[in-house]
Design a protein around this motif. Sequence first.
Motif, PDB file in Angstrom:
ATOM      1  N   PRO A 210       0.812  -1.226   0.000  1.00  0.00           N
ATOM      2  CA  PRO A 210       0.000   0.000   0.000  1.00  0.00           C
ATOM      3  C   PRO A 210       0.844   1.274   0.000  1.00  0.00           C
ATOM      4  CG  PRO A 210      -0.237  -1.176   2.099  1.00  0.00           C
ATOM      5  CD  PRO A 210       0.537  -2.065   1.179  1.00  0.00           C
ATOM      6  N   ARG A 211       2.021   1.222   0.638  1.00  0.00           N
ATOM      7  CA  ARG A 211       2.868   2.422   0.674  1.00  0.00           C
ATOM      8  C   ARG A 211       3.332   2.813  -0.729  1.00  0.00           C
ATOM      9  NH1 ARG A 211       8.348   2.738   1.443  1.00  0.00           N
ATOM     10  NH2 ARG A 211       8.470   0.704   2.447  1.00  0.00           N
ATOM     11  N   LEU A 212       3.886   1.846  -1.463  1.00  0.00           N
ATOM     12  CA  LEU A 212       4.394   2.164  -2.791  1.00  0.00           C
ATOM     13  C   LEU A 212       3.264   2.393  -3.799  1.00  0.00           C
ATOM     14  CD1 LEU A 212       7.578  -0.044  -3.294  1.00  0.00           C
ATOM     15  CD2 LEU A 212       7.377   2.249  -2.369  1.00  0.00           C
ATOM     16  N   TYR A 213       2.209   1.592  -3.708  1.00  0.00           N
ATOM     17  CA  TYR A 213       1.110   1.773  -4.658  1.00  0.00           C
ATOM     18  C   TYR A 213       0.355   3.076  -4.435  1.00  0.00           C
ATOM     19  CZ  TYR A 213       1.358  -2.562  -7.305  1.00  0.00           C
ATOM     20  OH  TYR A 213       1.751  -3.565  -8.164  1.00  0.00           O
ATOM     21  N   SER A 214       0.348   3.596  -3.206  1.00  0.00           N
ATOM     22  CA  SER A 214      -0.359   4.863  -2.974  1.00  0.00           C
ATOM     23  C   SER A 214       0.307   6.006  -3.726  1.00  0.00           C
ATOM     24  CB  SER A 214      -0.457   5.179  -1.481  1.00  0.00           C
ATOM     25  OG  SER A 214       0.814   5.449  -0.968  1.00  0.00           O
ATOM     26  N   ALA A 215       1.572   5.829  -4.069  1.00  0.00           N
ATOM     27  CA  ALA A 215       2.290   6.842  -4.861  1.00  0.00           C
ATOM     28  C   ALA A 215       2.800   6.205  -6.151  1.00  0.00           C
ATOM     29  CB  ALA A 215       3.435   7.408  -4.043  1.00  0.00           C
ATOM     30  N   TYR A 216       1.987   5.320  -6.745  1.00  0.00           N
ATOM     31  CA  TYR A 216       2.436   4.531  -7.894  1.00  0.00           C
ATOM     32  C   TYR A 216       2.945   5.399  -9.044  1.00  0.00           C
ATOM     33  CZ  TYR A 216       2.780   1.003 -11.478  1.00  0.00           C
ATOM     34  OH  TYR A 216       3.282   0.182 -12.458  1.00  0.00           O
ATOM     35  N   ASN A 217       2.247   6.480  -9.345  1.00  0.00           N
ATOM     36  CA  ASN A 217       2.672   7.342 -10.465  1.00  0.00           C
ATOM     37  C   ASN A 217       4.043   7.952 -10.216  1.00  0.00           C
ATOM     38  OD1 ASN A 217       0.421   6.819 -12.013  1.00  0.00           O
ATOM     39  ND2 ASN A 217      -0.739   8.511 -11.155  1.00  0.00           N
ATOM     40  N   ASP A 218       4.373   8.184  -8.952  1.00  0.00           N
ATOM     41  CA  ASP A 218       5.682   8.754  -8.622  1.00  0.00           C
ATOM     42  C   ASP A 218       6.816   7.733  -8.783  1.00  0.00           C
ATOM     43  OD1 ASP A 218       4.382  11.093  -7.975  1.00  0.00           O
ATOM     44  OD2 ASP A 218       4.263  10.621  -5.840  1.00  0.00           O
ATOM     45  N   LEU A 219       6.475   6.445  -8.749  1.00  0.00           N
ATOM     46  CA  LEU A 219       7.501   5.409  -8.876  1.00  0.00           C
ATOM     47  C   LEU A 219       8.124   5.400 -10.271  1.00  0.00           C
ATOM     48  CD1 LEU A 219       5.958   2.275  -7.132  1.00  0.00           C
ATOM     49  CD2 LEU A 219       7.781   3.744  -6.291  1.00  0.00           C
ATOM     50  N   LYS A 220       7.324   5.779 -11.260  1.00  0.00           N
ATOM     51  CA  LYS A 220       7.787   5.794 -12.654  1.00  0.00           C
ATOM     52  C   LYS A 220       8.418   4.462 -13.062  1.00  0.00           C
ATOM     53  CE  LYS A 220       8.337  10.810 -12.900  1.00  0.00           C
ATOM     54  NZ  LYS A 220       7.143  11.030 -12.224  1.00  0.00           N
ATOM     55  N   VAL A 221       7.741   3.371 -12.674  1.00  0.00           N
ATOM     56  CA  VAL A 221       8.229   2.037 -13.016  1.00  0.00           C
ATOM     57  C   VAL A 221       8.178   1.865 -14.533  1.00  0.00           C
ATOM     58  CG1 VAL A 221       7.812  -0.444 -12.781  1.00  0.00           C
ATOM     59  CG2 VAL A 221       7.565   1.045 -10.805  1.00  0.00           C
ATOM     60  N   THR A 222       7.040   2.148 -15.111  1.00  0.00           N
ATOM     61  CA  THR A 222       6.898   2.117 -16.566  1.00  0.00           C
ATOM     62  C   THR A 222       5.747   3.034 -16.968  1.00  0.00           C
ATOM     63  OG1 THR A 222       6.765   0.675 -18.496  1.00  0.00           O
ATOM     64  CG2 THR A 222       5.380   0.085 -16.637  1.00  0.00           C
ATOM     65  N   LYS A 223       5.866   3.624 -18.134  1.00  0.00           N
ATOM     66  CA  LYS A 223       4.811   4.536 -18.608  1.00  0.00           C
ATOM     67  C   LYS A 223       3.522   3.764 -18.831  1.00  0.00           C
ATOM     68  CE  LYS A 223       7.726   7.881 -20.949  1.00  0.00           C
ATOM     69  NZ  LYS A 223       8.111   8.433 -22.242  1.00  0.00           N
ATOM     70  N   GLY A 224       2.411   4.403 -18.487  1.00  0.00           N
ATOM     71  CA  GLY A 224       1.116   3.804 -18.776  1.00  0.00           C
ATOM     72  C   GLY A 224       0.479   3.059 -17.623  1.00  0.00           C
ATOM     73  N   GLY A 225       1.159   2.978 -16.490  1.00  0.00           N
ATOM     74  CA  GLY A 225       0.560   2.339 -15.327  1.00  0.00           C
ATOM     75  C   GLY A 225       0.983   0.892 -15.143  1.00  0.00           C
ATOM     76  N   CYS A 226       0.183   0.156 -14.400  1.00  0.00           N
ATOM     77  CA  CYS A 226       0.518  -1.208 -13.999  1.00  0.00           C
ATOM     78  C   CYS A 226       0.407  -2.176 -15.184  1.00  0.00           C
ATOM     79  CB  CYS A 226      -0.408  -1.659 -12.875  1.00  0.00           C
ATOM     80  SG  CYS A 226      -0.090  -3.351 -12.337  1.00  0.00           S
ATOM     81  N   PRO A 227       1.499  -2.853 -15.526  1.00  0.00           N
ATOM     82  CA  PRO A 227       1.445  -3.787 -16.653  1.00  0.00           C
ATOM     83  C   PRO A 227       0.561  -5.004 -16.400  1.00  0.00           C
ATOM     84  CG  PRO A 227       3.581  -3.909 -15.562  1.00  0.00           C
ATOM     85  CD  PRO A 227       2.836  -2.767 -14.936  1.00  0.00           C
ATOM     86  N   ILE A 228       0.271  -5.313 -15.145  1.00  0.00           N
ATOM     87  CA  ILE A 228      -0.585  -6.466 -14.846  1.00  0.00           C
ATOM     88  C   ILE A 228      -2.009  -6.169 -15.298  1.00  0.00           C
ATOM     89  CG2 ILE A 228      -1.539  -7.958 -13.030  1.00  0.00           C
ATOM     90  CD1 ILE A 228       1.050  -7.355 -11.411  1.00  0.00           C
ATOM     91  N   ILE A 229      -2.587  -5.075 -14.804  1.00  0.00           N
ATOM     92  CA  ILE A 229      -3.978  -4.752 -15.144  1.00  0.00           C
ATOM     93  C   ILE A 229      -4.105  -4.351 -16.610  1.00  0.00           C
ATOM     94  CG2 ILE A 229      -3.970  -2.330 -14.381  1.00  0.00           C
ATOM     95  CD1 ILE A 229      -6.916  -4.304 -13.459  1.00  0.00           C
ATOM     96  N   ASN A 230      -3.102  -3.624 -17.125  1.00  0.00           N
ATOM     97  CA  ASN A 230      -3.166  -3.212 -18.529  1.00  0.00           C
ATOM     98  C   ASN A 230      -3.213  -4.420 -19.455  1.00  0.00           C
ATOM     99  OD1 ASN A 230      -3.011  -0.567 -17.691  1.00  0.00           O
ATOM    100  ND2 ASN A 230      -0.917  -0.246 -18.353  1.00  0.00           N
ATOM    101  N   THR A 231      -2.334  -5.365 -19.227  1.00  0.00           N
ATOM    102  CA  THR A 231      -2.262  -6.537 -20.101  1.00  0.00           C
ATOM    103  C   THR A 231      -3.446  -7.469 -19.853  1.00  0.00           C
ATOM    104  OG1 THR A 231       0.140  -6.327 -20.048  1.00  0.00           O
ATOM    105  CG2 THR A 231      -0.742  -8.378 -20.927  1.00  0.00           C
ATOM    106  N   ALA A 232      -3.849  -7.619 -18.599  1.00  0.00           N
ATOM    107  CA  ALA A 232      -4.978  -8.498 -18.274  1.00  0.00           C
ATOM    108  C   ALA A 232      -6.252  -8.020 -18.966  1.00  0.00           C
ATOM    109  CB  ALA A 232      -5.191  -8.555 -16.772  1.00  0.00           C
ATOM    110  N   THR A 233      -6.471  -6.725 -18.956  1.00  0.00           N
ATOM    111  CA  THR A 233      -7.688  -6.168 -19.538  1.00  0.00           C
ATOM    112  C   THR A 233      -7.766  -6.460 -21.028  1.00  0.00           C
ATOM    113  OG1 THR A 233      -7.640  -4.415 -17.900  1.00  0.00           O
ATOM    114  CG2 THR A 233      -9.008  -4.039 -19.824  1.00  0.00           C
ATOM    115  N   GLU A 234      -6.641  -6.325 -21.708  1.00  0.00           N
ATOM    116  CA  GLU A 234      -6.645  -6.544 -23.160  1.00  0.00           C
ATOM    117  C   GLU A 234      -6.548  -8.019 -23.528  1.00  0.00           C
ATOM    118  OE1 GLU A 234      -4.362  -5.202 -27.185  1.00  0.00           O
ATOM    119  OE2 GLU A 234      -3.172  -5.411 -25.377  1.00  0.00           O
ATOM    120  N   ALA A 235      -5.703  -8.766 -22.856  1.00  0.00           N
ATOM    121  CA  ALA A 235      -5.350 -10.116 -23.303  1.00  0.00           C
ATOM    122  C   ALA A 235      -6.302 -11.203 -22.823  1.00  0.00           C
ATOM    123  CB  ALA A 235      -3.925 -10.445 -22.850  1.00  0.00           C
ATOM    124  N   ASP A 236      -7.231 -10.889 -21.920  1.00  0.00           N
ATOM    125  CA  ASP A 236      -8.064 -11.957 -21.352  1.00  0.00           C
ATOM    126  C   ASP A 236      -8.821 -12.749 -22.424  1.00  0.00           C
ATOM    127  OD1 ASP A 236      -9.776  -9.821 -21.846  1.00  0.00           O
ATOM    128  OD2 ASP A 236     -11.020 -10.186 -20.088  1.00  0.00           O
TER     129      ASP A 236
END
Length: 196
Positions: free
Chosen positions: A87-113
């Motif tokens: 919860p600590r890191l996800y509450s500031a997820y946009n600040d983490l700048k892990v990858t552009k476009g947000g979480c790759p899990i939900i992004n890929t799951a939504t499209e690829a299901d």
Amino acid sequence: MSKAERTKQFIIEKTAPIFNMKGYSGTSMSDITDATGLTKGSIYGNFENKDEVAIAAFNFNIKKLKDTFEREIEKQATFKDKLLVYPRLYSAYNDLKVTKGGCPIINTATEADDTHPVLRKKVENTIHAWKNKLIYYIEQGILAGEFNAKDINPEKTALTIIAIIEGAIMITKITGNTSVISDIMLSLNKIIDDLE
């Protein structure tokens, strides 16, 4: 790394944010060549097809996400604190700048299901691995006396944590309201606090 391996890695690093933002269907060969500055022939000289690039990009994005969290988790002394990293890191997820476009899990799951069985399986495996890691922290927390064993189902708790995080990311992304994820992560904090 050989020159071919460096080129392959370069293609993956340049296309990973594009696949994460546009998805598999939305990413064209032109997007890939524009991002890399390479020709179509050069891309196909390193990857069999667009599928192979997409899968490599997904793996790259997941590794970046996983590494970011694991570095923080390793610093924590208690199993509760390890869980609270989420919860600590996800509450500031946009600040983490892990990858552009947000979480790759939900992004890929939504499209690829329904459209891409291989990517769907990659997402499923990622969620299973995450769930198992959370179960491990919860079970170890019980064994260490940090958590109350009689009131906890480790698997259900792990799945609840994942569902809350991914749901919060989805709502935040759809609404564009970045305070949503912080508010929801406060609720997740409480759930983790209540494990004691």
